[in-house]
Design a protein around this motif. Structure first.
Motif, mmCIF file in Angstrom:
data_model
loop_
_atom_site.group_PDB
_atom_site.id
_atom_site.type_symbol
_atom_site.label_atom_id
_atom_site.label_comp_id
_atom_site.label_asym_id
_atom_site.label_seq_id
_atom_site.Cartn_x
_atom_site.Cartn_y
_atom_site.Cartn_z
ATOM 1 N N TYR A 1 0.818 -1.208 0.000
ATOM 2 C CA TYR A 1 0.000 0.000 0.000
ATOM 3 C C TYR A 1 0.859 1.268 0.000
ATOM 4 O O TYR A 1 0.437 2.312 0.487
ATOM 5 N N ASP B 1 1.713 3.384 -2.215
ATOM 6 C CA ASP B 1 1.053 4.519 -2.880
ATOM 7 C C ASP B 1 0.107 5.247 -1.950
ATOM 8 O O ASP B 1 0.158 6.446 -1.782
ATOM 9 N N GLU B 2 -0.764 4.425 -1.396
ATOM 10 C CA GLU B 2 -1.784 4.974 -0.510
ATOM 11 C C GLU B 2 -1.155 5.685 0.663
ATOM 12 O O GLU B 2 -1.575 6.790 1.033
ATOM 13 N N TYR C 1 0.306 8.909 -0.311
ATOM 14 C CA TYR C 1 -0.742 9.900 -0.523
ATOM 15 C C TYR C 1 -1.273 10.429 0.799
ATOM 16 O O TYR C 1 -1.367 11.637 1.020
ATOM 17 N N LEU C 2 -1.584 9.514 1.703
ATOM 18 C CA LEU C 2 -2.147 9.936 2.985
ATOM 19 C C LEU C 2 -1.168 10.827 3.731
ATOM 20 O O LEU C 2 -1.551 11.831 4.333
ATOM 21 N N PHE D 1 -6.719 4.699 7.070
ATOM 22 C CA PHE D 1 -5.999 3.722 6.258
ATOM 23 C C PHE D 1 -6.532 2.311 6.516
ATOM 24 O O PHE D 1 -6.733 1.529 5.598
ATOM 25 N N GLY E 1 -10.691 2.444 5.827
ATOM 26 C CA GLY E 1 -11.188 2.977 4.568
ATOM 27 C C GLY E 1 -11.784 4.352 4.721
ATOM 28 O O GLY E 1 -12.117 4.783 5.822
ATOM 29 N N SER E 2 -11.930 5.043 3.597
ATOM 30 C CA SER E 2 -12.393 6.430 3.660
ATOM 31 C C SER E 2 -13.881 6.522 3.357
ATOM 32 O O SER E 2 -14.476 5.642 2.748
ATOM 33 N N ARG F 1 -8.912 10.705 -3.204
ATOM 34 C CA ARG F 1 -8.667 9.333 -3.591
ATOM 35 C C ARG F 1 -9.386 8.418 -2.609
ATOM 36 O O ARG F 1 -9.357 8.661 -1.408
ATOM 37 N N GLU F 2 -10.047 7.400 -3.132
ATOM 38 C CA GLU F 2 -10.764 6.528 -2.218
ATOM 39 C C GLU F 2 -9.803 5.522 -1.590
ATOM 40 O O GLU F 2 -9.018 4.881 -2.288
ATOM 41 N N ILE F 3 -9.846 5.428 -0.299
ATOM 42 C CA ILE F 3 -8.992 4.459 0.386
ATOM 43 C C ILE F 3 -9.871 3.272 0.768
ATOM 44 O O ILE F 3 -10.841 3.432 1.507
ATOM 45 N N LYS G 1 -9.454 -2.172 4.772
ATOM 46 C CA LYS G 1 -8.537 -3.319 4.743
ATOM 47 C C LYS G 1 -8.769 -4.296 5.873
ATOM 48 O O LYS G 1 -8.485 -5.474 5.778
#
Ligand SMILES: Nc1ncnc2c1ncn2[C@@H]1O[C@H](COP(=O)(O)OP(=O)(O)O)[C@@H](O)[C@H]1O
Ligand SMILES: [Mg+2]
Lengths: 974, 370
Positions: free
Chosen positions: B13, B15-16, B19-20, B42, B45-46, B54-56, B59
């Motif tokens: 993850y 990338d995520e 970004y966060l 994270f 989820g968003s 960006r949609e997270i 998990k």
């Protein structure tokens, strides 16, 4: 993943047109709430058009409700903000008439609230139904009242202020059930335990974390009554609630409400308050599933309420401007045609009540009972109560309170000048909603620190290894959690989560877990109590009559009462009453520790554990059935024998209770006569063992206490004799009828025989019945043999022979245990067979080869255990008598059945009492013969002339004096 | 890095997380890479309301308060102990949390009966010691010691399986926050840097193997993770893991929704049966966890991919299910057989869709197993 169908602009909401609710509304105290609601609306509306419709509709609803000539005051249950707004409004407006959304027939009870400690519930109860399906009964409706509620404020204001009228306008309890669907099990099944609460299907928002730690008793205070509440405001379907919880990042509904509505509303002015409440009500209303029963009921209720209010205004001539209509926010957003005083719609046709007789009373309630009934998270009502107390002290307001109200702190009722609330212009309807300064929510630091210290102390007392370090950790964690959850200060919910995180380990050391301890700390469960004056006559009568015990029976603790009836005969009345209550109330309410009351037996000393205070509801509900305990008991006993499922055995039990508890020969005769009727019409013999046991006991009692048997007893014996004779042949063959049952029938027939014959029955009836019986199952065959033996048709020698044949036949051997089980059951009607049964068993063990015997033994044991547990002891006793007790004896031992028939030596026998007994025995030889056969004594009958008392008889009599005495009593001799 | 058989969460993850980190304006405790709120986002989820471009994706699935309580624990000075039945996603949650907080979820000690103090402190590189003597260079720090030095999260899996010696050593690490190295004369203390914390997991099924001492318990906050019984969340977990698996194996394969339903339903049935069983013989040996479900689906997918015709059939699924659950012969086989006969067969007759195939596949598998 749930993705919301994104509308073009989620924030284009209720404000359209007014321009006050543009972008950037996420600020302000209500920003979060607005976001929540618009998101939900967007998700569930389905399309952008529908959404626009809903949002416009909501604005409409708010306008309509706020513009109504009769001021509508929307409330929500268990909302301190709502109660606070109510106090402010009442002080400011000082209305003359208050219309309240509560079943109209409950009105007379409200005054009684002052005699109680809240929370209590107002109850309507009916056990004799007229116009409702009988299987619904008893019907019960409860409406709990807590102190921290808007409705209590309204009630207290109205009842305490001279010249103010309180009018309940909701449909009557009778209508609650009139409007229940009639299809299935009953009203409770149809409407769930509550009529007003949110989604109650099991699949509902499962976010309520159940807490362990038994609050079960308090939670069950309402019994299985249907609950009604004022001001229900909760999503009407599970998905919406789940959505709000999920997106609101909270765990349960109470927490959502607390965070998004309660706290922001705490400081709101009247207009803002009303707008917000109607807005929520309107949204939930618009998003509810269409066309459900519940929706129709809701709307009918609204029509009903508006009709009642119009009627009242017309009749009383009150000025609508002086009136206040208090209802749930949900109903404030109503769209029914009757809404509004100026509505042209015709009145709602209110149907008359049914003939059902309703009784009314107050029962104790508790926070946990309310939570359980209305599906609220454990502890949430307590938290609301704590918030209320704090808000009241912080606001400088004086809440209303009924005069004489018990409990709480005795706050002085000082008059406070009406708070001048600014009445903002209507048009600016949502600006207050947005522009008010952020409220100071959450806990003070000092308060939080106090809780942290207290929870650690409480935890330690409950077995946790908690220390000061934990208190610090809980404090820190609460603040961290609040921060993570976007709250300025921790709420009680954050605190509870923090405490669980830091203190709870892998096991709960005591009875309560940390979450439960937090609930206790945050106010705990409060349990109400109904004061003496508000009790029904029966309950007051009980308390009065138990006065001599010198206990405070209204306390919720268990009291121990000691009754020495010898020293203080005056307590006999208390004892009688306690035994009746024992029969009528739940087992824990009155529990005898020492002493018993059986047929013909009373204890001289009794001790009791009394918990009437804790079981107040049960006592109060008893009061709905009658004015005295005696009356209720009599009715219950009568009902028990009249019902469609009444049985003869049940009727005999009722007779026994009537004798034990009521001492009313008239009632006993009535119940007994009914028992005879029931027996005569019974088609099965399932209850035969029970019938036999009970009638034996009753006969013995009557013989011991009265010169003659009551007529019903005689009738029961003769009817039973004929009845069981008739059913015997079928019972012997029918597979469904158990051996135990047939055994009991034979037991009845043999042991009641002489009495039955003396009352005119015919012995040939029995002989015929036995002759007609042709059982096939081995156990019943054995039973029949025993019966024939008893009737003298099958001598012991022949019986022995038959068993020997069975044992010799390898094909039958596997079934032998079942024959044995039949013999074991024969011990009931033919106890004299015991030696023979022991003999047969011994022979079986001796004769059978191991390969047959060994697999056979477990079967034997299980068969015995299954079919005749109560008879096994008899067998064991007999075996103990038969077999030697020591090893050396065993060597020389010869089984009695192999030994030559013993010739009794007179010198060896102690000669028993002769004179009178002998005369008696000689006069009734049949009885002695029967007894002798029964006891297995076949020494023969010696002529009385030769020896006054034959040695074997006198030996027999000496050995079993009880029997002979009983026989003597039976025959009226002696 | 993308060629790893199974990339750790911080890689998978990356990338995520980048970004966060770039949009995170919240206050960060210690050396955390993300603020607590972003860590939660994270893991869980968003929402649209979070206002991210960006949609997270979510998990870890479960009650959000578990995640929140775990995060705040790590921001306090206590260790976090995730306790629960096997397969409830404890290790996965631990991995996600450490990835989000410090971008390193690989400092892991596995607790076993053979775990020694060395595994949580340090050991020596023998050849280097012989060559150069004992020094910091010849010392091999344990993952826990590394975490201390770097001020990041160290993980301890299956804490209750390790012996009491190891647990005692952990107590001193958690309370004193340093490790001394008596073999060295100077530079002989390793201090924990701010941000150091431990996430341990423990299996509540084998509690009592080495019961935790109360001293150690005090240094951990316990977060109990219950078995997921809510079918919807379970479906989400299984779907989530399967998609990942397919991606990992680069398999183009559809998992039809009805098939997923059948899988979930069969597990629900078997759990209900296990709950009402009166003896161990009437209970499958398997705990029937979500992880086990994923295992069954994984097996079925791989089987279809490599031995089948690349479509996932319900027969294959049934075969995998029987294969993974039948561990004891004859007990487990008998239970499964009874299940097929008593539950699946009537259902297949009633509403054929899928269940008939499941019945066939199950029967074949049982025949070949017994
Ligand atoms: N609640 C959950 N959310 C997401 N995945 C889960 C969850 N529960 C189980 N899993 C999946 O099951 C697998 C096994 O879980 P794991 O973390 O090893 O369980 P545990 O450590 O509790 O025994 C994980 O890799 C994960 O994919
Ligand atoms: Mg694990």
């Amino acid at each position: 993943m749930t993705t919301a169908t994104a509308p073009d602009d989620p924030h284009r909401t209720t404000g359209d047109g007014s321009g006050t609710a543009g972008a950037g509304v996420a600020a302000g105290p209500f920003g979060a709430l607005r976001e929540q609601l618009t998101d939900a609306a967007a998700t569930f509306a389905g399309s952008a058009d529908a959404l626009a419709g809903i949002l416009a509709g909501i604005v409409d609803d708010v306008d309509r409700a706020l513009g109504e000539r009769l001021e509508i005051f929307p409330v929500c249950h268990h909302s301190p903000a709502s109660a606070l707004a109510m106090v402010r409004r009442l002080r400011h407006k000082q209305p003359k008439v208050i219309y309240l959304e509560l079943c109209e027939d409950l009105q007379p009870l409200l005054g009684e609230l002052r005699n109680c400690r809240l929370p209590v519930a107002v109850q309507a109860f009916a056990s004799e139904l007229d116009g409702f399906p009988a299987e619904w009964g008893p019907l019960s409706v409860v409406a709990p009242v807590t102190e921290a509620s808007a409705e209590y404020q309204a009630i207290a204001y109205a009842l305490e202020t001279p010249g103010v009228e309180l009018v309940l306008v909701d449909r009557s309890t009778d209508h609650v059930f009139q409007w229940s669907p009639r299809d299935d099990a009953g009203p409770a099944g149809a409407t769930g335990p509550t009529d007003d609460a949110g989604p109650t299907d099991g699949t509902g928002p499962a976010a309520v974390t159940a807490s362990t730690g038994g609050a079960g008793e308090q939670a069950a205070l309402h019994g299985d009554a249907v609950g009604v509440e004022i001001g229900d405001l909760r999503p009407r379907f599970a998905e919406l609630e789940a959505y709000l919880l999920h997106h609101g990042k909270v765990r349960h509904w109470s927490e959502w409400w607390d965070q998004y509505v309660e706290r922001p509303l705490a400081g709101a002015d009247h207009d803002t308050y009303r707008q917000v409440m109607v807005l929520i009500g309107s949204l939930f209303r618009r998003l509810r599933p269409a066309g459900s029963d519940r929706t129709e009921r809701d709307e009918d209720r609204e029509r009903y309420m508006w009709t009642r209010m119009r009627e009242h205004l017309a009749a009383s001539g009150a000025d609508p401007a002086d009136c206040l209509y208090v209802c749930g926010a949900f109903h404030a957003a109503s769209r029914v045609a009757q809404f509004g005083l100026d509505s042209p719609a015709p009145d709602f046709a209110i149907t008359p009540r049914t003939g059902t007789r309703w009784r009314y009373g107050l029962i104790p309630s508790s926070h946990s009972a309310i939570e359980a009934q209305f599906g609220l998270a454990p502890g949430s009502v307590s938290i609301a109560a704590a918030t209320w107390t704090k808000a009241v002290s912080g606001s400088g307001l004086t809440p209303f309170r009924l005069d004489g109200q018990r409990g709480g702190k005795g706050r002085g009722r000082r008059k406070v000048a009406a708070v001048a609330a600014p009445t903002g212009p209507m048009a600016d309807r949502l600006s207050g909603f947005l522009a008010a300064p952020p409220p100071l929510d959450g806990l003070d630091e000092a308060e939080l620190r106090g809780w942290c210290v207290d929870i650690v102390r409480l935890a330690r007392r409950n077995g946790y290894l908690a220390s000061t370090a934990d208190a610090i950790a809980v404090f820190e964690t609460s603040i961290l959690l609040a921060g993570l959850r976007n709250r300025a200060r921790p709420t009680p919910y954050d605190f509870a989560d923090a405490a669980v995180t830091c203190i709870e380990k892998d096991v709960v050391p005591g009875r309560r877990d940390v979450r439960r301890l937090c609930e206790i700390l945050l106010g705990g469960d409060r349990i109400g109590q109904v004061g003496y004056d508000a009790l029904p006559p029966l309950a007051r009568d009980v308390l009065d009559r138990l006065q001599p015990l010198g206990l405070d029976l209204e306390k919720r603790t268990i009291g121990r009462a000691l009754l020495d009836l010898h020293a203080t005969p005056a307590l006999t009345g208390c004892s009688d009453l306690l035994w009746m209550l024992r029969h009528l109330l739940p087992a824990d309410a009155v529990r005898p520790i020492m002493g018993e009351r059986r047929l013909g037996h009373r204890s001289i000393q009794e001790s009791w554990d009394l918990a009437l205070g804790r079981h107040q509801r049960a006592l109060i509900e008893l009061g709905y059935e009658g004015v005295t305990v005696e009356q209720v008991l009599e009715q219950r006993l009568r009902r028990a024998v009249r019902g469609t499922d009444a049985t003869a055995a049940g009727a005999l039990a009722a007779v026994e209770d009537a004798i034990r508890l009521l001492n009313s020969p008239r009632l006993v005769d009535e119940l007994g006569a009914r028992a005879v009727e029931l027996l005569a019409t019974e088609r099965t013999v399932d209850d035969a063992p029970e019938v036999l046991r009970r009638i034996r006991r009753l006969l013995a009692h009557h013989r011991a206490t009265a010169p003659a048997l009551p007529a019903w007893c005689e009738a029961f014996v003769t009817t039973g004799y004929a009845h069981y004779c008739t059913l015997l042949p079928t019972a012997f063959v029918e597979e469904e009828t158990g051996v135990r049952q047939v055994g009991a029938m034979l037991g009845f027939l043999f042991s009641m025989e002489s009495l039955a014959l003396s009352l005119g029955c015919d012995r040939s009836q029995l002989e015929l019945a036995v002759a007609q019986s042709h059982p096939e199952s081995p156990a019943k065959v054995a039973l029949l043999w025993a019966a024939r033996h008893q009737l003298g048709l099958l001598p012991l020698a022949e019986l022995r022979e038959r068993c020997a044949e069975l044992l010799a036949n390898p094909l039958v051997v596997p079934a032998f245990p079942r024959y044995l089980s039949g013999f074991v059951h024969a011990l009931e009607p033919v106890p004299g067979l015991a030696p023979f049964v022991v003999e047969t068993m011994s022979t079986a063990f001796a004769r059978l080869p191991d390969p047959v015997l060994l697999p056979w033994l477990p079967t034997l044991i299980t068969t015995l255990r299954e079919h005749g547990p109560e008879l096994v002891p008899l067998l064991v006793r007999e075996a103990a008598r038969t077999f030697p007790g020591t090893l050396p004896e065993l060597d020389a031992w010869v089984p009695p059945w192999l030994a030559p028939a013993p010739t009794p030596t007179p010198s060896a026998v102690r000669v028993g009492p002769v004179g009178q007994v002998h005369t008696l025995l000689a006069a009734h030889p049949a009885a002695v013969e029967a007894v002798a056969a029964l006891l297995g004594c076949d020494g023969g009958w010696s002529t009385p002339q030769a020896t006054p008392a034959g040695p074997s008889e006198s030996a027999l009599v000496a050995a079993h004096p009880d029997t002979v005495e009983a026989v003597a009593a039976l025959l009226g001799g002696g | 890095m993308s060629e790893m058989l199974r990339a750790p969460a911080e890689v998978k993850y990356a990338d995520e997380l980048d970004y966060l980190e770039s949009v995170d304006t919240g206050p960060k405790p210690f050396s955390w890479r993300l603020s607590p709120r972003m860590v939660r986002l994270f893991v869980l989820g968003s929402e649209r309301a979070d206002g991210l471009e960006r949609e997270i994706p979510q998990k870890w699935f479960g009650d959000r308060s578990f995640v929140e309580r775990s995060i705040v624990t790590l921001a306090s000075d206590r260790g976090l102990l995730l306790i629960g039945d096997p397969g409830t996603g404890k290790s996965w949650l631990a991995e996600l949390l450490s990835a989000a907080i410090c971008r390193n979820s690989t400092l892991v000690v596995q607790g076993t009966a053979g775990t020694t103090e060395d595994h949580i402190k340090y050991s020596w590189n023998v050849s280097m010691v012989i060559a150069k003597g004992q020094s910091r260079e010849s010392m091999i720090p344990s993952p826990i010691m590394t975490a201390m030095e770097q001020g990041v999260v160290g993980r301890f899996e299956e804490l209750t399986r390790s012996t009491s010696d190891v647990q005692d050593a952990l107590i001193s690490i958690l309370s004193e926050k340093y490790v001394s190295i008596p073999e060295l004369n100077d530079d002989n203390i390793v201090f924990a840097q701010p941000g150091f914390s431990i996430i341990a997991t423990a299996n509540s099924r084998d509690r009592g193997v080495n019961d935790l001492s109360s001293a150690l318990k005090r240094r951990f906050n316990f977060v109990r993770i219950p078995v997921v019984t809510n079918k919807r969340s379970e479906a989400e977990i299984v779907r989530f893991r399967t998609e990942e698996l397919l991606r990992r194996h680069r398999i183009e394969l559809d998992v039809p929704p009805t098939l997923l339903d059948i899988l979930l339903q069969s597990f629900a049935d078997l759990r209900a049966a296990a709950a009402s069983a009166t003896s161990d013989d009437e209970k499958l040996e398997s705990a029937l966890s979500t992880a086990e479900q994923i295992g069954v689906l994984e097996d079925a997918i791989l089987h279809s991919q490599f031995f089948g015709d690349r479509t996932l059939r319900v027969e294959t699924l049934a075969g995998s299910l029987m294969g993974s659950l039948a561990r004891r012969n004859p007990e487990d086989l008998a239970i499964l057989n009874k299940y097929l006969h008593g539950v699946v067969e009537p259902r297949a007759k009633q509403n054929g869709e899928g269940w008939a195939g499941f019945l066939d596949g199950g029967r074949q598998a049982i025949a070949s197993l017994s």
